[in-house]
Motif scaffolding. Structure first.
Motif, short mmCIF file in Angstrom:
data_model
loop_
_atom_site.label_atom_id
_atom_site.label_comp_id
_atom_site.label_asym_id
_atom_site.label_seq_id
_atom_site.Cartn_x
_atom_site.Cartn_y
_atom_site.Cartn_z
N LEU A 1 7.06 -10.54 7.44
CA LEU A 1 6.41 -11.92 7.94
C LEU A 1 7.28 -11.89 9.34
CD1 LEU A 1 4.40 -14.12 7.43
CD2 LEU A 1 6.10 -15.19 6.19
N SER B 1 1.73 -19.86 6.82
CA SER B 1 0.71 -19.80 5.61
C SER B 1 -0.71 -19.90 5.98
CB SER B 1 1.02 -20.73 4.43
OG SER B 1 0.52 -21.92 5.10
N ARG B 2 -0.99 -19.70 7.26
CA ARG B 2 -2.28 -19.81 8.16
C ARG B 2 -3.02 -20.96 7.86
NH1 ARG B 2 -7.26 -15.93 6.57
NH2 ARG B 2 -8.44 -17.21 5.44
N LEU C 1 1.63 -10.62 9.06
CA LEU C 1 1.99 -9.92 7.74
C LEU C 1 1.82 -8.65 7.66
CD1 LEU C 1 3.14 -10.59 4.85
CD2 LEU C 1 0.76 -11.29 4.24
N LEU D 1 -4.79 -12.59 1.09
CA LEU D 1 -3.50 -13.38 1.55
C LEU D 1 -2.85 -14.06 0.40
CD1 LEU D 1 -1.77 -13.93 4.07
CD2 LEU D 1 -2.89 -15.76 4.41
N VAL E 1 -2.38 -12.96 9.98
CA VAL E 1 -2.64 -13.74 8.97
C VAL E 1 -3.85 -14.51 9.18
CG1 VAL E 1 -0.30 -13.93 8.11
CG2 VAL E 1 -1.14 -15.71 9.38
N HIS E 2 -4.22 -15.03 10.27
CA HIS E 2 -5.42 -15.70 10.36
C HIS E 2 -6.70 -14.72 10.53
CE1 HIS E 2 -2.52 -18.49 11.59
NE2 HIS E 2 -3.48 -19.55 11.28
#
Length: 281
Positions: free
Chosen positions: A7, A53-54, A65, A78, A70-71
């Protein structure tokens, strides 16, 4: 569980409205370790966690990630890898502890799959680990602040993710329960290899429990590394505007920060003629 997930944030700029909170930040979360983010109020700690964490879309840069933004990842996919316990979460009115903790299993429920023994076992283990089993049938809104916080942590544990992000997990807890929660997260990391990233206000607890420490100042990365590398008198002065002394914690051997207040500096001994030794009669 695995420790191989990576990450990272690359050139991350974050904000709300016209206000920039985090600017041009690069960092890598060491896999399989406990990372603690520290910094003064409003320096961007919670904002950074939300973006990792988006929950918050970057203005510039990206969160990656395992090599993927992540988005751009499907939400449920996820959520099977990365879990978040936000600051001051709100439970639905009237929901019981058992039902709330059970919601941590949602990412593992497919379109046609049903609740099974593995889900029951995960929830039971989370309740036991947080000492909330006896609260299972209670309504969450009837609990004390400390009890609610342990229930939220139980829900995060029930999700059984490889990466777990927690924003101030010791909020509302007394000293004893703070240590219990941090010991619990350490056990989770050591036994299952779960990568943990959390925000803590208490510098000394951060230094005691972190493998990797990140210090933010004014929305920028000031320092990162081991607690011994990051928690220095110069860093405390820069990040918090506080003079301090750093000594060795006699319990953990980690650095221990002793703040210097204006009214708590030991005065230098003084001598006067009235207190001289060998005064003749």
């Amino acid at each position: 569980m695995t420790t191989s997930h990576s990450l990272a944030a690359e050139g991350l700029t974050l904000g709300y409205g016209d206000r920039v909170v985090v600017e041009s930040l690069d960092l890598v979360v060491p896999p399989g370790e406990i990372t603690v983010i520290v910094g003064a109020n409003a320096c961007g700690k919670s904002t950074l966690l939300r973006s990792l964490s988006r929950l918050l879309t970057p203005r510039e840069g990206r969160v990656v990630l395992d090599g993927k933004e992540v988005h751009r990842m499907p939400a449920k996919k996820l959520a099977r890898t990365l879990g978040l316990l936000p600051q001051s979460p709100v439970a639905p009115e009237g929901i019981t502890v058992l039902d709330l903790v059970g919601r941590g299993r949602h990412p593992h429920q497919g379109l046609f799959s049903r609740w099974n023994d593995k889900d029951d076992a995960a929830v039971a283990a989370a309740l036991e680990a947080t000492q909330t089993t006896d609260l299972a049938d209670r309504a969450v809104d009837e609990l004390s602040g400390g009890q609610r916080q342990r229930v939220w942590i139980a829900m995060a544990l029930a999700q059984q993710t490889d990466l777990l992000l927690l924003d101030e997990p010791t909020t509302f807890l007394d000293v004893s329960h703070q240590i219990e929660v941090l010991d619990l997260l350490t056990d989770l990391n050591r036994t299952r290899g779960t990568t943990i990233v959390m925000v803590l206000h208490d510098l000394n607890l951060a230094a005691r429990y972190a493998d990797h420490l990140i210090a933010l100042a004014d929305g920028r990365l000031h320092a990162s590394g081991t607690p011994a590398e990051v928690l220095t008198e110069d860093s405390v002065r820069t990040v918090f505007g506080l003079d301090s002394r750093i000594v060795e914690d006699p319990v953990s051997g980690r650095p221990l920060m002793l703040p210097i207040g204006r009214h708590h500096v030991r005065p230098e001994p003084t001598s006067s003629p009235n207190h001289m030794q060998g005064t003749s009669r």
